[in-house]
Design a protein around this motif. Structure first.
Motif, short mmCIF file in Angstrom:
data_model
loop_
_atom_site.label_atom_id
_atom_site.label_comp_id
_atom_site.label_asym_id
_atom_site.label_seq_id
_atom_site.Cartn_x
_atom_site.Cartn_y
_atom_site.Cartn_z
N MET A 107 17.41 8.01 21.30
CA MET A 107 16.57 6.93 20.03
C MET A 107 17.82 6.30 19.37
O MET A 107 18.65 6.84 18.94
N ASP A 131 23.06 7.79 23.17
CA ASP A 131 22.18 8.08 22.68
C ASP A 131 20.84 7.37 23.33
O ASP A 131 20.76 6.54 23.52
N GLU A 147 25.24 5.87 19.02
CA GLU A 147 24.85 6.99 18.32
C GLU A 147 24.80 6.46 17.05
O GLU A 147 25.24 5.62 16.84
N ASP A 148 23.07 5.86 16.61
CA ASP A 148 22.80 5.95 15.32
C ASP A 148 22.99 6.84 14.10
O ASP A 148 23.35 6.56 13.09
#
Ligand code: CA
Length: 239
Positions: A56, A54, A10-11
């Motif tokens: 994107m 995630d 996850e960014d």
């Protein structure tokens, strides 16, 4: 049972922190990555039991990571839960098509996510519920770290134990020496393929040590597949 290790990909730092907090509270070990490249490295290094992915990410979308994982035998069986936004309906379908196991739509409650994780872990690792792997009268108890044949404990080294654990969890399928090294020793450990032969020989010898008292010689379940590697198959009763 040892705590399960999850990889959070996850960014968004805030979401990642929230996930880590909730998952650690629930007793999981967590590793983290903020992009696909790092995630792939972490999968090989950390060998997570499950991945939260995630959609994107800065260097692409989740599909790319799933495709990479499905290409390698060492990673193809790791279950993946996708984290998608409400406006990414299409991504769920595509993710499930390429091999994701489940998805959760943001915003989600940690409780719901943890329930999904536990359900998927039970499905993906049915043997973990009992801690035992079996093949006829051969039984490996991961919790007690003991191997028995018809209740008789056999003397087995730690590497042979892990090797047998791998074979019992993947019965009937042939693996190359290189795949066995990846699964049992880890992908980032560089050993000669001959190492596998040495430990297979020791494992056979351990499995054969009680054969005299049994109808089945379990050392013969561990078969050499010429030109490929090894396979562990259920014994065929001999007349
Ligand atoms: Ca994102």
């Amino acid at each position: 049972m040892a705590a399960r290790k999850l990889l959070i990909v996850e960014d968004e730092v805030a979401i990642r922190d929230m996930l880590r907090g909730a998952l650690q509270m629930a007793g999981f070990h967590c590793a983290e990555a903020g992009d696909i490249h790092k995630a792939h490295v972490m999968v090989l290094d950390e060998k997570p039991d499950l991945i939260l992915l995630d959609w994107m990410l800065p260097d692409g979308n989740g599909l790319e990571l799933i495709r990479r994982l499905k290409r390698e035998s060492a990673t193809e069986q790791i279950p993946v839960i996708m984290l998608t936004a409400r406006n990414e309906e299409d991504s769920k379908v595509r993710g499930l098509e390429v091999g994701a196991d489940d998805y959760v739509t943001k915003p989600f409650s940690p409780r719901e996510l943890i329930a999904r994780i536990n359900a998927l872990l039970r499905r993906a690792y049915p043997e973990a519920a009992s801690g035992c792997l079996e093949c006829a009268a051969l039984r490996l108890d991961s919790n007690g770290h003991v191997v028995t044949i018809q209740g008789q404990v056999i003397d087995i080294g730690p590497t042979e134990f892990r090797l047998l654990e791998f074979f019992l969890g993947h019965q009937g399928r042939a693996y190359t020496r290189s795949q066995i090294l990846d699964h049992v020793w880890g992908s980032n450990v560089y050993l000669e393929e001959r190492t596998v032969d040495v430990h297979v020989k020791r494992l056979r010898s351990a499995l054969g040590s009680v054969a005299a008292n049994n109808e089945i010689d379990y050392s013969r379940c561990l078969q050499t597949i010429r030109g490929t590697g090894y396979r562990f198959s259920k014994p065929v009763m001999e007349l």
